[in-house]
Design a protein around this motif. Sequence first.
Motif, PDB file in Angstrom:
ATOM      1  N   ASN A 126     -72.658 -84.231  91.226  1.00  0.00           N
ATOM      2  CA  ASN A 126     -71.806 -84.260  90.032  1.00  0.00           C
ATOM      3  C   ASN A 126     -71.753 -82.846  89.436  1.00  0.00           C
ATOM      4  O   ASN A 126     -72.710 -82.386  88.816  1.00  0.00           O
ATOM      5  CB  ASN A 126     -72.361 -85.258  89.015  1.00  0.00           C
ATOM      6  CG  ASN A 126     -71.425 -85.478  87.853  1.00  0.00           C
ATOM      7  OD1 ASN A 126     -70.818 -84.537  87.343  1.00  0.00           O
ATOM      8  ND2 ASN A 126     -71.305 -86.719  87.426  1.00  0.00           N
ATOM      9  N   THR A 145     -60.094 -92.394  83.046  1.00  0.00           N
ATOM     10  CA  THR A 145     -60.829 -93.288  83.936  1.00  0.00           C
ATOM     11  C   THR A 145     -62.330 -93.045  83.844  1.00  0.00           C
ATOM     12  O   THR A 145     -63.132 -93.991  83.813  1.00  0.00           O
ATOM     13  CB  THR A 145     -60.356 -93.091  85.390  1.00  0.00           C
ATOM     14  OG1 THR A 145     -58.947 -93.344  85.463  1.00  0.00           O
ATOM     15  CG2 THR A 145     -61.093 -94.037  86.326  1.00  0.00           C
ATOM     16  N   ILE A 146     -62.735 -91.778  83.764  1.00  0.00           N
ATOM     17  CA  ILE A 146     -64.157 -91.455  83.679  1.00  0.00           C
ATOM     18  C   ILE A 146     -64.751 -91.997  82.388  1.00  0.00           C
ATOM     19  O   ILE A 146     -65.863 -92.533  82.374  1.00  0.00           O
ATOM     20  CB  ILE A 146     -64.351 -89.928  83.778  1.00  0.00           C
ATOM     21  CG1 ILE A 146     -64.045 -89.454  85.200  1.00  0.00           C
ATOM     22  CG2 ILE A 146     -65.779 -89.537  83.393  1.00  0.00           C
ATOM     23  CD1 ILE A 146     -64.098 -87.959  85.366  1.00  0.00           C
ATOM     24  N   TYR A 200     -70.085 -81.645  86.954  1.00  0.00           N
ATOM     25  CA  TYR A 200     -70.087 -81.546  85.495  1.00  0.00           C
ATOM     26  C   TYR A 200     -71.507 -81.708  84.950  1.00  0.00           C
ATOM     27  O   TYR A 200     -71.884 -81.034  83.999  1.00  0.00           O
ATOM     28  CB  TYR A 200     -69.138 -82.598  84.914  1.00  0.00           C
ATOM     29  CG  TYR A 200     -67.733 -82.392  85.393  1.00  0.00           C
ATOM     30  CD1 TYR A 200     -66.934 -81.410  84.830  1.00  0.00           C
ATOM     31  CD2 TYR A 200     -67.220 -83.146  86.450  1.00  0.00           C
ATOM     32  CE1 TYR A 200     -65.648 -81.182  85.296  1.00  0.00           C
ATOM     33  CE2 TYR A 200     -65.944 -82.925  86.915  1.00  0.00           C
ATOM     34  CZ  TYR A 200     -65.152 -81.948  86.342  1.00  0.00           C
ATOM     35  OH  TYR A 200     -63.891 -81.721  86.814  1.00  0.00           O
ATOM     36  N   GLU A 209     -57.389 -88.855  84.857  1.00  0.00           N
ATOM     37  CA  GLU A 209     -58.719 -88.880  85.478  1.00  0.00           C
ATOM     38  C   GLU A 209     -59.814 -88.928  84.421  1.00  0.00           C
ATOM     39  O   GLU A 209     -60.797 -89.666  84.565  1.00  0.00           O
ATOM     40  CB  GLU A 209     -58.891 -87.644  86.371  1.00  0.00           C
ATOM     41  CG  GLU A 209     -58.032 -87.670  87.618  1.00  0.00           C
ATOM     42  CD  GLU A 209     -58.028 -86.345  88.357  1.00  0.00           C
ATOM     43  OE1 GLU A 209     -57.657 -86.327  89.534  1.00  0.00           O
ATOM     44  OE2 GLU A 209     -58.379 -85.317  87.735  1.00  0.00           O
ATOM     45  N   LEU A 210     -59.649 -88.151  83.348  1.00  0.00           N
ATOM     46  CA  LEU A 210     -60.624 -88.179  82.268  1.00  0.00           C
ATOM     47  C   LEU A 210     -60.649 -89.549  81.597  1.00  0.00           C
ATOM     48  O   LEU A 210     -61.714 -90.059  81.224  1.00  0.00           O
ATOM     49  CB  LEU A 210     -60.290 -87.095  81.240  1.00  0.00           C
ATOM     50  CG  LEU A 210     -61.240 -86.973  80.047  1.00  0.00           C
ATOM     51  CD1 LEU A 210     -62.676 -86.729  80.508  1.00  0.00           C
ATOM     52  CD2 LEU A 210     -60.796 -85.857  79.115  1.00  0.00           C
ATOM     53  N   ARG A 214     -66.754 -94.051  72.553  1.00  0.00           N
ATOM     54  CA  ARG A 214     -65.853 -94.091  73.701  1.00  0.00           C
ATOM     55  C   ARG A 214     -64.432 -94.431  73.256  1.00  0.00           C
ATOM     56  O   ARG A 214     -63.465 -93.826  73.726  1.00  0.00           O
ATOM     57  CB  ARG A 214     -66.343 -95.117  74.718  1.00  0.00           C
ATOM     58  CG  ARG A 214     -65.500 -95.153  75.999  1.00  0.00           C
ATOM     59  CD  ARG A 214     -65.870 -96.306  76.912  1.00  0.00           C
ATOM     60  NE  ARG A 214     -67.261 -96.227  77.307  1.00  0.00           N
ATOM     61  CZ  ARG A 214     -68.180 -97.111  76.949  1.00  0.00           C
ATOM     62  NH1 ARG A 214     -67.854 -98.129  76.169  1.00  0.00           N
ATOM     63  NH2 ARG A 214     -69.422 -96.993  77.365  1.00  0.00           N
ATOM     64  N   LEU A 261     -60.001 -81.692  85.354  1.00  0.00           N
ATOM     65  CA  LEU A 261     -59.624 -83.095  85.374  1.00  0.00           C
ATOM     66  C   LEU A 261     -58.283 -83.262  84.681  1.00  0.00           C
ATOM     67  O   LEU A 261     -58.006 -82.618  83.667  1.00  0.00           O
ATOM     68  CB  LEU A 261     -60.671 -83.941  84.644  1.00  0.00           C
ATOM     69  CG  LEU A 261     -62.025 -84.099  85.320  1.00  0.00           C
ATOM     70  CD1 LEU A 261     -62.985 -84.820  84.386  1.00  0.00           C
ATOM     71  CD2 LEU A 261     -61.909 -84.856  86.625  1.00  0.00           C
ATOM     72  N   ASP A 295     -66.276 -95.491  82.173  1.00  0.00           N
ATOM     73  CA  ASP A 295     -67.590 -95.779  82.750  1.00  0.00           C
ATOM     74  C   ASP A 295     -68.707 -94.900  82.200  1.00  0.00           C
ATOM     75  O   ASP A 295     -69.871 -95.102  82.540  1.00  0.00           O
ATOM     76  CB  ASP A 295     -67.545 -95.586  84.275  1.00  0.00           C
ATOM     77  CG  ASP A 295     -66.533 -96.511  84.929  1.00  0.00           C
ATOM     78  OD1 ASP A 295     -66.397 -97.651  84.453  1.00  0.00           O
ATOM     79  OD2 ASP A 295     -65.882 -96.096  85.901  1.00  0.00           O
ATOM     80  N   VAL A 296     -68.363 -93.923  81.371  1.00  0.00           N
ATOM     81  CA  VAL A 296     -69.382 -92.998  80.895  1.00  0.00           C
ATOM     82  C   VAL A 296     -70.323 -93.707  79.919  1.00  0.00           C
ATOM     83  O   VAL A 296     -69.930 -94.643  79.214  1.00  0.00           O
ATOM     84  CB  VAL A 296     -68.722 -91.776  80.223  1.00  0.00           C
ATOM     85  CG1 VAL A 296     -68.133 -92.150  78.878  1.00  0.00           C
ATOM     86  CG2 VAL A 296     -69.702 -90.622  80.084  1.00  0.00           C
TER      87      VAL A 296
END
Length: 422
Positions: free
Chosen positions: A34, A180-181, A36, A177-178, A192, A173, A184-185
């Motif tokens: 990962n 989507t991340i 990041y 894409e961000l 969130r 990103l 799940d973060v």
Amino acid sequence: MDDTNLGLLFALLVVFILCSAFFSGSETGLMASNRYRLKHRAKLGERNAQRILGLLSQPDRLIGVILIGNTTVNTLVAMVATFIGIALASRFGVSDDVGATISATILTFVLLIFGEVGPKTFAANHPERVASLASYVLPALLKLFHPLVWVLNKITNALFRMNQGSHDRKDKLTRDELHTILQDVFLPTKHRNMLLGILELDNITVNDIMIPRQEVAGINMDDEVEDILNILRTTHHTRLPVYRGELNQTIGILHTRNTTRFLGQENVSKAEIMQFVREPYYVPESTPLQAQLLQFQKQKRRLGLVVDEYGDVQGIVTLEDILEEIVGEFTTNVADNHQDITPHADGFYVIDGSLGLRDINRSLHWQLPTDGAKTLSGLILEHLETIPDAALGLRLEDYLIEVMQIRDNTIKAARIKRVEAA
């Protein structure tokens, strides 16, 4: 061949297979790390993360040295296995060709398990642990094989032109894409939702969240002064549009904080009220919320009049409306406190027809469609494709709707209940 030499060959075979496993696992572990998380740890001064990022910063050199090492040890494995096969064949009275064939077959199976599939599976499950180990060894190999890696990369890039633009490559990103991340973060739900709300601002326009003109509270300067003063004394709004006759004839915006200067006086005139009226600020209805938020900040405004393509005022939008799209409603329980939503014991909610669909969805955690009509009344009329002349019931996706009151060609109130999908 004596047992000592045969034992040495077996020892070399094991060493070379372990080296093959190292190179295979290192490639997967480094590429699956990962980046990041590594960048964050590198900023904190962690040396392992800094070494790994240093390797990943030049992927062509990294892949080159890994493939050189893997190809070399696999070739040595094949050579040693062939010697072992020939030695064992002569010991058991079998031809050299048969021994070499058997050793090659067994070697293929062993390499697949212990040199490729096993190490890569482990590295995929523990990428940063494997990458950390590789970060100690691969820099030394890069220095050792630097000339060979340089020549290999030059030839490969010249033949396949795969390195064009690599120096400008950025690990960025996209917005989707961000989004989507963030799903799940590991973050508290409220945090969130706030981040997701910021990303959604570009997909929502001012027209989606504005207060429609029918619900706009304002000051009509054609009214009597006493009526105007009564509105100013009782209003719970901090800013009010000032107009003559109708909202399309807006004169400006009055901050009710300034009214304290004359509300206690006698014989207040309209001219005194107009001294504190600021010029109006207009907003096109198709403006994305992200752009409008920046405009509010730039213009030092908190309220704008929303106009359509013909210049007619459709409603108002405030800074608070946009902030609520990010942080949610400022009340603790919107369904209980929203004056236009009344819950009943049978599971139905009596809802004002002019209430916005986004407000309903946010208040009750529903998913009424918002891609067409903006209000509950508009949604029902859009679905019916006609204006009903009496109360009726209908089902719209997972929602049972009972029209309760119709007036002036709009639905004033309806009962709604969410039911399980069939």
